[in-house]
Scaffold this active site. Structure first.
Site, mmCIF file in Angstrom:
data_model
loop_
_atom_site.group_PDB
_atom_site.id
_atom_site.type_symbol
_atom_site.label_atom_id
_atom_site.label_comp_id
_atom_site.label_asym_id
_atom_site.label_seq_id
_atom_site.Cartn_x
_atom_site.Cartn_y
_atom_site.Cartn_z
ATOM 1 N N CYS A 275 69.114 85.869 44.922
ATOM 2 C CA CYS A 275 68.842 84.751 44.015
ATOM 3 C C CYS A 275 70.148 84.337 43.362
ATOM 4 O O CYS A 275 70.931 85.197 42.935
ATOM 5 C CB CYS A 275 67.827 85.192 42.954
ATOM 6 S SG CYS A 275 67.394 83.896 41.789
ATOM 7 N N LEU A 276 70.366 83.022 43.252
ATOM 8 C CA LEU A 276 71.611 82.542 42.639
ATOM 9 C C LEU A 276 71.687 82.934 41.157
ATOM 10 O O LEU A 276 72.771 82.983 40.597
ATOM 11 C CB LEU A 276 71.745 81.023 42.800
ATOM 12 C CG LEU A 276 71.923 80.545 44.251
ATOM 13 C CD1 LEU A 276 71.940 79.022 44.309
ATOM 14 C CD2 LEU A 276 73.186 81.121 44.882
ATOM 15 N N HIS B 116 59.694 81.691 46.948
ATOM 16 C CA HIS B 116 60.656 82.201 45.954
ATOM 17 C C HIS B 116 60.968 81.108 44.926
ATOM 18 O O HIS B 116 60.980 81.372 43.713
ATOM 19 C CB HIS B 116 61.921 82.656 46.697
ATOM 20 C CG HIS B 116 63.066 83.076 45.834
ATOM 21 N ND1 HIS B 116 63.627 84.337 45.882
ATOM 22 C CD2 HIS B 116 63.793 82.393 44.887
ATOM 23 C CE1 HIS B 116 64.628 84.409 45.008
ATOM 24 N NE2 HIS B 116 64.752 83.238 44.398
ATOM 25 N N GLY C 289 68.289 77.714 48.339
ATOM 26 C CA GLY C 289 67.242 77.162 47.498
ATOM 27 C C GLY C 289 67.652 77.214 46.038
ATOM 28 O O GLY C 289 68.446 78.082 45.647
HETATM 29 ZN ZN LIG Z 1 66.013 82.481 42.908
#
Ligand SMILES: [Zn+2]
Length: 173
Positions: free
Chosen positions: A95-96, A137, A46
């Site tokens: 998370c990226l 998220h 995502g």
């Molecule tokens: Zn994230």
């Protein structure tokens, strides 16, 4: 299509509530393609527009994980949670924008989300499992909220310090 640079926490752009997409222009469609490519390249499941420094309410997702399964790239413009279950589930989230840090986060197990697709058509879907966690998220990102905001302050500060160090190292490299 271009792979965009993903902002790393802490960054003021990751703390902002961003405005809706007013009109689905060719630039918005290009951004959607870039975000999908950036997400797959990372790799991640995502990505939210503010993570690439674009301050609009748009996210991309693909939570298909099975080897050899057909990918399912989704672009959600102006997504809104219209219903969430009382039942919750806990996933270990990452998370990226917070590389290599993971923590358990509890969220509603199922959500209904409405959005516009890149053709401007209204869509609605009932998400469960990993898809439900991921969409919540990503929508949080549009409200300036990160998964570490659900953690205890001490754990959050520890992760933030690691990210500050990582950013200093990257800046020097
Ligand atoms: Zn994230």
């Amino acid at each position: 299509m271009t792979i965009r640079t993903i902002l790393i926490h802490p960054d003021p752009r990751l703390k902002k509530v961003v405005p809706p997409v007013a009109e689905i222009t060719p630039d918005i469609r290009t951004l959607a393609d870039d975000m999908l490519q950036t997400m797959y390249d990372a790799p991640g499941i995502g990505l939210a527009a503010p993570q690439v420094g674009e301050m609009v309410r748009m996210i991309t997702m693909d939570c298909v994980k099975e080897e050899g399964a057909e990918p399912r790239p989704l672009v959600l413009i102006n997504p809104e949670v219209t219903w969430s279950s009382d039942a919750t589930s806990v996933y270990e989230e990452g998370c990226l924008s917070i590389p290599e840090q993971y923590a358990d986060v509890e969220r509603p197990a199922e959500v209904k989300v409405s959005w516009l697709d890149v053709d401007g058509t209204a869509q609605e879907e009932h998400f469960k499992g990993l898809w439900a966690t991921c969409v919540q998220h990503e929508i949080d990102h549009l409200d300036g909220k990160l998964f570490i905001d659900y953690l205890k302050p001490l754990k959050r500060q520890m992760i933030t310090r690691k990210m500050q160090k990582l950013k200093r190292e990257r800046a020097r490299a």
